[in-house]
Design a protein around this motif. Structure first.
Motif, PDB file in Angstrom:
ATOM      1  N   ALA A 143       0.738  -1.129  -0.044  1.00 61.62           N
ATOM      2  CA  ALA A 143       0.011   0.068  -0.019  1.00 61.62           C
ATOM      3  C   ALA A 143       0.848   1.198  -0.090  1.00 61.62           C
ATOM      4  CB  ALA A 143      -0.804   0.017   1.165  1.00 61.62           C
ATOM      5  N   VAL A 144       0.208   2.335  -0.451  1.00 64.75           N
ATOM      6  CA  VAL A 144       1.023   3.518  -0.175  1.00 64.75           C
ATOM      7  C   VAL A 144      -0.018   4.486   0.268  1.00 64.75           C
ATOM      8  CG1 VAL A 144       2.088   5.814  -1.495  1.00 64.75           C
ATOM      9  CG2 VAL A 144       2.265   3.235  -2.243  1.00 64.75           C
ATOM     10  N   HIS A 145       0.141   4.906   1.789  1.00 67.15           N
ATOM     11  CA  HIS A 145      -0.744   5.948   2.087  1.00 67.15           C
ATOM     12  C   HIS A 145      -0.057   7.546   2.083  1.00 67.15           C
ATOM     13  CE1 HIS A 145      -2.833   2.392   3.845  1.00 67.15           C
ATOM     14  NE2 HIS A 145      -1.806   2.065   4.542  1.00 67.15           N
ATOM     15  N   ILE A 146      -1.092   8.254   2.300  1.00 71.18           N
ATOM     16  CA  ILE A 146      -0.758   9.638   2.268  1.00 71.18           C
ATOM     17  C   ILE A 146      -1.445  10.350   3.824  1.00 71.18           C
ATOM     18  CG2 ILE A 146      -1.281  12.056   0.996  1.00 71.18           C
ATOM     19  CD1 ILE A 146      -2.023  10.458  -1.120  1.00 71.18           C
ATOM     20  N   PRO A 147      -0.734  10.169   4.685  1.00 75.14           N
ATOM     21  CA  PRO A 147      -1.275  10.558   6.073  1.00 75.14           C
ATOM     22  C   PRO A 147      -1.217  12.218   6.216  1.00 75.14           C
ATOM     23  CG  PRO A 147       1.354  10.080   5.978  1.00 75.14           C
ATOM     24  CD  PRO A 147       0.897   9.775   4.749  1.00 75.14           C
ATOM     25  N   HIS A 148      -0.577  12.738   5.234  1.00 77.36           N
ATOM     26  CA  HIS A 148      -0.786  14.349   5.551  1.00 77.36           C
ATOM     27  C   HIS A 148      -0.660  14.913   4.032  1.00 77.36           C
ATOM     28  CE1 HIS A 148      -0.879  18.164   7.521  1.00 77.36           C
ATOM     29  NE2 HIS A 148       0.148  18.778   7.011  1.00 77.36           N
ATOM     30  N   LYS A 208       3.024  20.462   0.503  1.00 75.76           N
ATOM     31  CA  LYS A 208       3.515  19.252   0.199  1.00 75.76           C
ATOM     32  C   LYS A 208       2.660  18.072   0.449  1.00 75.76           C
ATOM     33  CE  LYS A 208       5.300  18.671   4.890  1.00 75.76           C
ATOM     34  NZ  LYS A 208       6.616  18.453   5.824  1.00 75.76           N
ATOM     35  N   ALA A 209       3.106  16.928   0.171  1.00 79.38           N
ATOM     36  CA  ALA A 209       2.062  15.742   0.337  1.00 79.38           C
ATOM     37  C   ALA A 209       3.288  14.569   1.023  1.00 79.38           C
ATOM     38  CB  ALA A 209       1.734  15.091  -1.146  1.00 79.38           C
ATOM     39  N   GLU A 210       3.045  13.916   2.077  1.00 80.15           N
ATOM     40  CA  GLU A 210       3.598  12.813   2.943  1.00 80.15           C
ATOM     41  C   GLU A 210       3.186  11.601   2.353  1.00 80.15           C
ATOM     42  OE1 GLU A 210       3.585  13.665   6.817  1.00 80.15           O
ATOM     43  OE2 GLU A 210       4.381  15.531   6.638  1.00 80.15           O
ATOM     44  N   LEU A 211       3.871  10.982   1.689  1.00 79.65           N
ATOM     45  CA  LEU A 211       3.553   9.462   1.247  1.00 79.65           C
ATOM     46  C   LEU A 211       4.372   8.653   2.059  1.00 79.65           C
ATOM     47  CD1 LEU A 211       2.971  11.206  -1.425  1.00 79.65           C
ATOM     48  CD2 LEU A 211       3.331   9.140  -2.610  1.00 79.65           C
ATOM     49  N   VAL A 212       3.802   7.297   2.417  1.00 74.66           N
ATOM     50  CA  VAL A 212       4.291   6.233   3.019  1.00 74.66           C
ATOM     51  C   VAL A 212       4.161   4.983   2.328  1.00 74.66           C
ATOM     52  CG1 VAL A 212       4.537   4.971   5.267  1.00 74.66           C
ATOM     53  CG2 VAL A 212       4.203   7.509   5.179  1.00 74.66           C
ATOM     54  N   ALA A 213       5.100   4.594   1.800  1.00 74.41           N
ATOM     55  CA  ALA A 213       5.062   3.149   1.066  1.00 74.41           C
ATOM     56  C   ALA A 213       5.236   2.143   2.085  1.00 74.41           C
ATOM     57  CB  ALA A 213       5.987   3.050  -0.079  1.00 74.41           C
ATOM     58  N   HIS A 214       4.124   1.129   2.074  1.00 73.56           N
ATOM     59  CA  HIS A 214       4.379  -0.070   2.887  1.00 73.56           C
ATOM     60  C   HIS A 214       5.055  -1.257   1.997  1.00 73.56           C
ATOM     61  CE1 HIS A 214       1.911   1.436   6.564  1.00 73.56           C
ATOM     62  NE2 HIS A 214       1.996   2.549   5.564  1.00 73.56           N
ATOM     63  N   VAL A 215       6.189  -1.536   2.620  1.00 78.10           N
ATOM     64  CA  VAL A 215       6.695  -2.969   1.632  1.00 78.10           C
ATOM     65  C   VAL A 215       6.563  -4.109   2.824  1.00 78.10           C
ATOM     66  CG1 VAL A 215       8.636  -3.698   0.548  1.00 78.10           C
ATOM     67  CG2 VAL A 215       8.034  -1.368   0.474  1.00 78.10           C
ATOM     68  N   LEU A 216       5.865  -5.154   2.628  1.00 76.13           N
ATOM     69  CA  LEU A 216       6.011  -6.285   3.086  1.00 76.13           C
ATOM     70  C   LEU A 216       6.997  -7.359   2.697  1.00 76.13           C
ATOM     71  CD1 LEU A 216       4.580  -8.166   5.247  1.00 76.13           C
ATOM     72  CD2 LEU A 216       3.146  -9.188   3.491  1.00 76.13           C
ATOM     73  N   VAL A 258       8.345   9.486   2.383  1.00 77.26           N
ATOM     74  CA  VAL A 258       8.638  10.473   1.272  1.00 77.26           C
ATOM     75  C   VAL A 258       7.940  11.765   1.170  1.00 77.26           C
ATOM     76  CG1 VAL A 258       8.893  10.703  -1.173  1.00 77.26           C
ATOM     77  CG2 VAL A 258       9.255   8.359  -0.385  1.00 77.26           C
ATOM     78  N   ASN A 259       8.700  12.744   1.189  1.00 75.86           N
ATOM     79  CA  ASN A 259       7.907  14.117   1.133  1.00 75.86           C
ATOM     80  C   ASN A 259       7.790  14.529  -0.417  1.00 75.86           C
ATOM     81  OD1 ASN A 259       7.031  14.263   3.704  1.00 75.86           O
ATOM     82  ND2 ASN A 259       8.972  15.140   4.357  1.00 75.86           N
TER      83      ASN A 259
END
Length: 318
Positions: free
Chosen positions: A63-68, A73-81, A129-130
């Motif tokens: 998944a790739v979430h956008i917490p803020h 800016k956009a803060e992205l967080v890629a979840h890698v299992l 990632v920002n």
């Protein structure tokens, strides 16, 4: 009758052929031995893997979430299992990442010494990632505020596994991200509910225009209003409204103020002349990409003041 010289040549010829045959036989035997050694090593390796349980790890961007996200800016967080089938922990040496849009690089980076994956276990590695919008818009001028752009995130996980050595696990995932634009506001008019010089209760008739290519679900706003450079206050309100992409919504905002604080500007307002106003605040909205808090502002606007009994008349009449 053959001469001794010819006999010698024939004998030498036989000796050379025997030597060549012998060399070929030795080479074939040597080649066969090497192949046997290779097969033995592979067989031993497979048996080690079967007995001890060594195997190549696997990974997936789940998944790739956008917490803020805001206008800057956009803060992205890629979840890698990452799954480790081995009986010992394996280190994540490096993580290389790249985010691109339509083949154009937006941002890239390296995360060194990213941790360890436990034996016979799995772990979700988070890659934050920002994306700075000013950097994107200055580089790619065709990316406009309010638009939605496609992205592709590429990740290389570099791990060190016994038996296999250093491995690179390439991953990627695609999606969309907005480049948000603040809503446009207009204070079209002010309706008096109750009027006195000490306290006036009024309703602000507000027009909100969504200039984004995605819907906004309004669930709250805070605001301050100035009439003729006099701050008449504001409020924090819970308001619900859906503003479609590139759409318009209207809402009523209650407010209480003291007309006597306006001085001579009050008489201009009472005579129905246009009144200058400034409005600033924020709207809290839900979007397909997550919640956002977007600023609203209007300076140098002009509005009208009307009493409720006048509402039944022509709306264009001052």
């Amino acid at each position: 009758m053959s001469s001794p010289e010819n006999t010698e040549k024939v004998k030498r010829g036989f000796r050379n052929k025997d030597k060549e045959d012998k060399q070929v036989k030795e080479d074939e035997e040597k080649g066969g031995f090497v192949e046997k050694v290779k097969d033995l090593i592979e067989d031993v390796g497979e048996k080690i893997e079967e007995k001890i349980g060594f195997g190549k790890p696997t990974a997936d961007v789940t998944a790739v979430h956008i917490p803020h996200i805001n206008l800057k800016k956009a803060e992205l967080v890629a979840h890698v299992l990452v799954k480790n089938p081995n009986p010992i922990p394996i280190p994540l040496i490096d993580i290389n990442y790249l985010i691109e849009s339509d083949g154009r690089k937006l941002i890239s980076g390296l995360i060194p010494d990213a941790g360890t994956i436990h034996s016979h276990g799995s772990e979700t590695v988070k890659i934050p990632v920002n994306l700075i919008y000013d950097d994107i818009k200055s580089t790619y001028r065709d990316i406009k505020p309010g638009s939605i752009i496609p992205y592709r995130i590429k990740v290389d996980l570099i791990v060190d596994v016994p038996v296999f050595g250093r491995l690179t696990l390439p991953l990627e995932k695609t999606g969309e991200i907005p480049v948000p634009y603040k809503p446009d506001i207009d204070l079209e008019k002010i309706h008096f509910e109750k009027f006195s010089f000490e306290e006036t209760v009024a309703v602000l008739k507000l027009k909100l225009e969504n200039k984004n290519d995605f819907d906004l679900a309004l669930n709250g706003l805070d605001y301050d209003v100035w009439l003729s450079d006099v701050n008449i206050g504001g409020a924090d309100l819970e308001k619900s409204a859906n503003i479609g992409k590139n759409g318009i919504s209207y809402m009523d905002l209650p407010i209480t103020f003291r007309p006597k604080d306006f001085g001579s500007a009050l008489w201009d307002m009472m005579r129905g002349r246009g009144t200058g106003y400034t409005m600033k605040g924020h709207v809290n909205v839900d979007t397909p990409f997550g919640a956002m808090k977007l600023p609203i502002s209007k300076e140098g606007g002009t509005t009208r003041l009307k009493k409720n009994k006048e509402d039944s008349g022509d709306e264009d009449e001052d």
